[in-house]
Design a protein around this motif. Structure first.
Motif, PDB file in Angstrom:
ATOM      1  N   GLN A   1       7.955  29.096  -5.941  1.00  0.00           N
ATOM      2  CA  GLN A   1       7.855  27.634  -5.882  1.00  0.00           C
ATOM      3  C   GLN A   1       8.384  27.010  -7.164  1.00  0.00           C
ATOM      4  N   THR A   2       8.051  27.591  -8.305  1.00  0.00           N
ATOM      5  CA  THR A   2       8.532  27.054  -9.583  1.00  0.00           C
ATOM      6  C   THR A   2      10.051  27.160  -9.647  1.00  0.00           C
ATOM      7  N   GLN A   3      10.597  28.291  -9.207  1.00  0.00           N
ATOM      8  CA  GLN A   3      12.047  28.467  -9.226  1.00  0.00           C
ATOM      9  C   GLN A   3      12.735  27.430  -8.349  1.00  0.00           C
TER      10      GLN A   3
ATOM     11  N   GLN B   1      11.538  24.455  -7.461  1.00  0.00           N
ATOM     12  CA  GLN B   1      11.411  23.142  -8.085  1.00  0.00           C
ATOM     13  C   GLN B   1      12.397  23.003  -9.243  1.00  0.00           C
ATOM     14  N   ASN B   2      12.585  24.059 -10.022  1.00  0.00           N
ATOM     15  CA  ASN B   2      13.551  24.016 -11.120  1.00  0.00           C
ATOM     16  C   ASN B   2      14.969  23.873 -10.608  1.00  0.00           C
ATOM     17  N   ALA B   3      15.249  24.497  -9.480  1.00  0.00           N
ATOM     18  CA  ALA B   3      16.595  24.412  -8.907  1.00  0.00           C
ATOM     19  C   ALA B   3      16.868  23.020  -8.348  1.00  0.00           C
TER      20      ALA B   3
ATOM     21  N   SER C   1      15.191  20.060  -9.202  1.00  0.00           N
ATOM     22  CA  SER C   1      15.195  19.038 -10.259  1.00  0.00           C
ATOM     23  C   SER C   1      15.260  19.704 -11.624  1.00  0.00           C
ATOM     24  N   PRO C   2      16.459  19.959 -12.117  1.00  0.00           N
ATOM     25  CA  PRO C   2      16.576  20.639 -13.409  1.00  0.00           C
ATOM     26  C   PRO C   2      16.178  19.763 -14.588  1.00  0.00           C
ATOM     27  N   PHE C   3      16.085  18.452 -14.363  1.00  0.00           N
ATOM     28  CA  PHE C   3      15.745  17.554 -15.498  1.00  0.00           C
ATOM     29  C   PHE C   3      14.276  17.183 -15.472  1.00  0.00           C
TER      30      PHE C   3
END
Length: 55
Positions: free
Chosen positions: A45-47, A49-51, A53-55
Motif C-alpha cells: 500500500q505504501t509503495q 501511494q508513493n507511486a 503521489s510522489p510529492f
C-alpha cells in the motif's frame, strides 16, 4: 524418456526452491508471531501511494 523426466524435474526443482523457501520463512515468522502478510500488505500500500503521489 528418463532424460526428459530428469530435465523436467530439474526445472521444477529450480522453480520450486525459492517458493518453498519463502513459504518456510513465512511459516516460521507466523510461528514466532510476526504477521508477515499484514506487513507485506502495508508495504505494498505504501509503495502504491508513493507511486501515485510522489510529492
Amino acid at each position: 524418456m528418463f532424460f526428459l523426466l530428469s530435465f523436467v524435474f530439474s526445472i521444477l526443482d529450480d522453480f520450486l526452491k525459492p517458493i518453498i523457501a519463502i513459504v518456510a520463512l513465512v511459516l516460521i515468522a507466523q510461528i514466532l508471531g510476526i504477521d508477515v502478510i499484514h506487513m507485506a500488505e502495508q508495504f505494498i500500500q505504501t509503495q502504491i501511494q508513493n507511486a501515485i503521489s510522489p510529492f
